[in-house]
Scaffold this motif. Structure first.
Motif, PDB file in Angstrom:
ATOM      1  N   GLY A 170       0.788  -1.228   0.000  1.00  0.00           N
ATOM      2  CA  GLY A 170       0.000   0.000   0.000  1.00  0.00           C
ATOM      3  C   GLY A 170       0.817   1.273   0.000  1.00  0.00           C
ATOM      4  N   ARG A 230       0.484   6.719   0.550  1.00  0.00           N
ATOM      5  CA  ARG A 230      -0.187   5.450   0.827  1.00  0.00           C
ATOM      6  C   ARG A 230      -1.523   5.436   0.106  1.00  0.00           C
ATOM      7  N   GLU A 288      -5.435   3.493  -0.017  1.00  0.00           N
ATOM      8  CA  GLU A 288      -6.439   2.636   0.598  1.00  0.00           C
ATOM      9  C   GLU A 288      -7.624   2.516  -0.353  1.00  0.00           C
ATOM     10  N   GLN A 321     -11.329   2.472  -1.563  1.00  0.00           N
ATOM     11  CA  GLN A 321     -12.500   3.182  -1.030  1.00  0.00           C
ATOM     12  C   GLN A 321     -13.591   3.121  -2.083  1.00  0.00           C
ATOM     13  N   TYR A 353     -10.066   4.931  -4.741  1.00  0.00           N
ATOM     14  CA  TYR A 353      -9.014   4.884  -3.731  1.00  0.00           C
ATOM     15  C   TYR A 353      -8.955   6.204  -2.974  1.00  0.00           C
ATOM     16  N   LYS A 359      -2.998   9.168   0.382  1.00  0.00           N
ATOM     17  CA  LYS A 359      -2.543   9.989   1.514  1.00  0.00           C
ATOM     18  C   LYS A 359      -1.038  10.196   1.429  1.00  0.00           C
ATOM     19  N   LYS A 386      -5.027  14.160   1.587  1.00  0.00           N
ATOM     20  CA  LYS A 386      -5.926  13.005   1.668  1.00  0.00           C
ATOM     21  C   LYS A 386      -6.901  13.212   0.508  1.00  0.00           C
TER      22      LYS A 386
END
Length: 190
Positions: free
Chosen positions: A125, A147, A149, A151, A155, A158, A186
């Motif tokens: 990640g 990084r 993640e 979602q 994505y 961050k 973010k």
């Protein structure tokens, strides 16, 4: 009649090529084009002013992101925020920051980042990105880790980086304003 037949043939050939490209894209699993959005995102910064830490944010996210976590080298980021969206919790200061000496939002309505390379990081990640940041018409190369993640169908990205405001001609020779600014990102892209 011959011209009409040629035109029809060309139209059919065009649609066949277009359908072939779409089918190949689906088979090869090309990543979708993601759109960054203000919803679920935060682009914030900190800088010292008169010896105090000042926090602020920018909004109006837009652009395109192409990202496949299995193939980071094919990733492409072309994202921006609106210069006039700057908020620090002080309206007089915000009005001043969009003026010519600072962001000059009338002449340069966007702060833009375009990636030139993306590489996998050392842990799952994590990635490293290099690209061109353009503020107030001045472009500089920056690199930073980020990084990712999953979602929804996209994505959340961050990361954070530091820049020197003077490199971009922001704030002139102000002695009350610190030189180094830290950006924290973010970015929700769907």
């Amino acid at each position: 009649m011959v011209v009409a037949n040629i035109a029809n043939w060309a139209l059919v050939a065009f649609f066949r090529v277009d359908l072939f490209a779409v089918a190949m894209s689906c088979l090869l699993g090309s990543p979708p084009v993601l759109k960054p959005t203000d919803q679920g995102s935060r682009v914030s910064f900190t800088i010292r002013n008169f010896g105090l830490q000042v926090e602020g944010s920018l909004s109006g996210l837009g652009g395109e992101i192409i990202f496949d976590p299995q193939s980071p080298a094919t990733a492409r980021f072309d994202v921006f925020v609106k210069s006039a969206s700057i908020r620090t919790g002080n309206r007089l200061r915000d009005d001043h920051l969009i003026k010519k000496d600072y962001l000059n939002a009338a002449a340069y309505p966007e702060i833009r980042f375009r990636s030139t390379s993306v590489k996998a990081g050392s842990s799952a990640g994590s990635y490293a990105i290099t690209g061109i940041l353009t503020i107030k018409g001045v472009s500089k190369e920056i690199s930073f880790p980020f990084r990712v993640e999953p979602q929804g169908t996209g994505y959340v990205f961050k990361g954070s980086f530091q820049i020197n405001r003077r490199d971009f001609g922001v704030g002139g020779s102000s002695i009350s304003l610190g030189d180094n600014l830290t950006m924290v990102l973010k970015v929700n892209a769907q």
